[in-house]
Design an enzyme around this catalytic site. Structure first.
Site, PDB file in Angstrom:
ATOM      1  N   ASP A  20      -3.746  27.019  69.632  1.00  0.00           N
ATOM      2  CA  ASP A  20      -3.773  26.769  68.188  1.00  0.00           C
ATOM      3  C   ASP A  20      -4.292  25.365  67.881  1.00  0.00           C
ATOM      4  OD1 ASP A  20      -3.450  27.394  65.545  1.00  0.00           O
ATOM      5  OD2 ASP A  20      -1.285  27.014  65.501  1.00  0.00           O
ATOM      6  N   ASN A  68      -5.137  37.422  62.103  1.00  0.00           N
ATOM      7  CA  ASN A  68      -6.343  36.590  61.926  1.00  0.00           C
ATOM      8  C   ASN A  68      -7.488  37.360  61.254  1.00  0.00           C
ATOM      9  OD1 ASN A  68      -5.862  34.778  65.074  1.00  0.00           O
ATOM     10  ND2 ASN A  68      -5.248  34.189  63.013  1.00  0.00           N
TER      11      ASN A  68
HETATM   12  C1  IPE Z   1      -1.786  32.112  66.408  1.00  0.00           C
HETATM   13  O1  IPE Z   1      -2.376  31.087  65.675  1.00  0.00           O
HETATM   14  C2  IPE Z   1      -2.836  33.086  66.855  1.00  0.00           C
HETATM   15  C3  IPE Z   1      -3.763  32.586  67.870  1.00  0.00           C
HETATM   16  C4  IPE Z   1      -3.661  31.450  68.496  1.00  0.00           C
HETATM   17  C5  IPE Z   1      -4.829  33.485  68.191  1.00  0.00           C
HETATM   18  P1  IPE Z   1      -2.408  31.116  64.072  1.00  0.00           P
HETATM   19  O2  IPE Z   1      -3.057  29.878  63.639  1.00  0.00           O
HETATM   20  O3  IPE Z   1      -3.020  32.395  63.620  1.00  0.00           O
HETATM   21  O4  IPE Z   1      -0.847  31.146  63.738  1.00  0.00           O
HETATM   22  P2  IPE Z   1      -0.088  30.700  62.411  1.00  0.00           P
HETATM   23  O5  IPE Z   1      -0.777  31.353  61.259  1.00  0.00           O
HETATM   24  O6  IPE Z   1      -0.175  29.202  62.326  1.00  0.00           O
HETATM   25  O7  IPE Z   1       1.327  31.153  62.630  1.00  0.00           O
HETATM   26  C1  IPE Z   2      -6.570  28.748  66.793  1.00  0.00           C
HETATM   27  O1  IPE Z   2      -6.946  27.718  65.950  1.00  0.00           O
HETATM   28  C2  IPE Z   2      -7.640  29.800  66.948  1.00  0.00           C
HETATM   29  C3  IPE Z   2      -7.348  31.053  66.244  1.00  0.00           C
HETATM   30  C4  IPE Z   2      -6.241  31.349  65.649  1.00  0.00           C
HETATM   31  C5  IPE Z   2      -8.397  32.049  66.223  1.00  0.00           C
HETATM   32  P1  IPE Z   2      -6.816  27.856  64.363  1.00  0.00           P
HETATM   33  O2  IPE Z   2      -8.089  28.413  63.845  1.00  0.00           O
HETATM   34  O3  IPE Z   2      -5.597  28.594  63.986  1.00  0.00           O
HETATM   35  O4  IPE Z   2      -6.709  26.338  63.951  1.00  0.00           O
HETATM   36  P2  IPE Z   2      -5.731  25.715  62.861  1.00  0.00           P
HETATM   37  O5  IPE Z   2      -4.333  26.177  63.188  1.00  0.00           O
HETATM   38  O6  IPE Z   2      -6.196  26.210  61.534  1.00  0.00           O
HETATM   39  O7  IPE Z   2      -5.883  24.238  63.040  1.00  0.00           O
HETATM   40 MG    MG Z   3      -3.697  28.037  63.621  1.00  0.00          MG
END
Ligand code: IPE
Ligand code: IPE
Ligand code: MG
Length: 250
Positions: A20, A68
């Site tokens: 993340d 997502n």
């Molecule tokens: C969790 O990250 C999913 C992945 C790392 C693929 P998110 O960014 O989607 O999670 P939330 O929304 O902060 O809980």
């Molecule tokens: C994790 O990074 C990757 C996916 C969930 C696909 P994020 O895209 O969630 O990055 P933040 O949490 O918005 O910084």
């Molecule tokens: Mg995230």
């Protein structure tokens, strides 16, 4: 299926990572979010190589959650393109290191082109036994549990199994992760202290390691630090410390 019981454990057999912080990494630099995802792919490569060097047998990476799909379409499309590129470019690395690729999640929702390249990579690496790299794609723990429950219900309706005979092992065997040991260590980057629907069933007795480091900055040093933290944990699985010390794997 509980993996090994050891107190303190040394090296985890299965590490799972919630990768993340890509978007925030990019925002901090005034870059579009997709640049964060691009740098995130580099971090994936580093961690896969590190896990393989350490002879960790299973590495599971949460790459794209079922939730997502709700992100803006251009971001979802960019993620799918990066995924396709990653699978094509990393095939040689997977073959060279004898790594088997597996996928968990509702993969039928993925675009056709992604499914094709996934199928190709999974079958090209199917005979590899040094490490299993599992990607969570269109994955959500509750969704996986519901799909497993549906399978069991269908088998019961067909008279193949009796509802009162359903065991935890039978349930595990119908999950996408069937055959893979439960994660010993779950790492989450970016400072968030939540599980976000990842491996809900399987992480019942996992150890958790949280770091503020954003995923694109996560490398070998951070991975080793999480492993070191894990090695200092005392896993007890509900038992007393004295009992746990005698569990197999000690
Ligand atoms: C969790 O990250 C999913 C992945 C790392 C693929 P998110 O960014 O989607 O999670 P939330 O929304 O902060 O809980
Ligand atoms: C994790 O990074 C990757 C996916 C969930 C696909 P994020 O895209 O969630 O990055 P933040 O949490 O918005 O910084
Ligand atoms: Mg995230």
């Amino acid at each position: 299926m509980t993996s090994r019981g050891s107190a303190p454990p040394s090296l985890p057999r299965h590490v799972a990572i919630i990768m993340d912080g890509n978007g925030r990494w990019a925002n901090l630099r005034g870059l579009p979010r997709v640049e964060g995802h691009r740098m995130g792919v580099r971090a994936v490569r580093a961690v896969v190589e590190c896990a393989r060097e350490l002879r960790i047998s299973c590495l599971t990476l949460y790459a794209f959650s079922l939730e997502n799909w709700g992100r803006p379409e251009p971001e979802v499309l960019a993620l799918m393109t990066l995924l396709k590129e990653f699978l094509v470019s990393e095939l040689s690395l997977l073959l060279r290191h004898r790594i088997r690729l597996r996928v968990i999640g509702e993969t039928s929702s993925l675009p056709f082109a992604v499914r094709k390249v996934l199928e190709r990579t999974v079958s090209a690496t199917a005979g590899n036994t040094e490490m299993t790299l599992t990607l969570g794609l269109s994955y959500a723990g509750r969704n996986e549990i519901v799909r497993a429950a549906r399978r069991l219900a269908a088998e019961a309706a067909e008279g193949k199994i009796a509802p009162e005979e359903i065991t935890e092992e039978m349930f595990s065997a119908r999950l996408d992760t069937a055959g893979t040991p439960d994660p010993d260590l779950v790492i989450r980057t970016s400072g968030e202290l939540r599980i976000s629907n990842f491996l809900l069933w399987q992480s019942a007795y996992a150890e958790f390691a949280f770091t503020d480091v954003l995923w694109p900055d996560f490398g070998k040093a951070e991975f080793l630090q999480a492993l070191e933290e894990y090695s200092r944990r005392h896993r007890r699985f509900g038992l007393t410390g004295e009992q746990a010390a005698k569990l197999p794997g000690k």
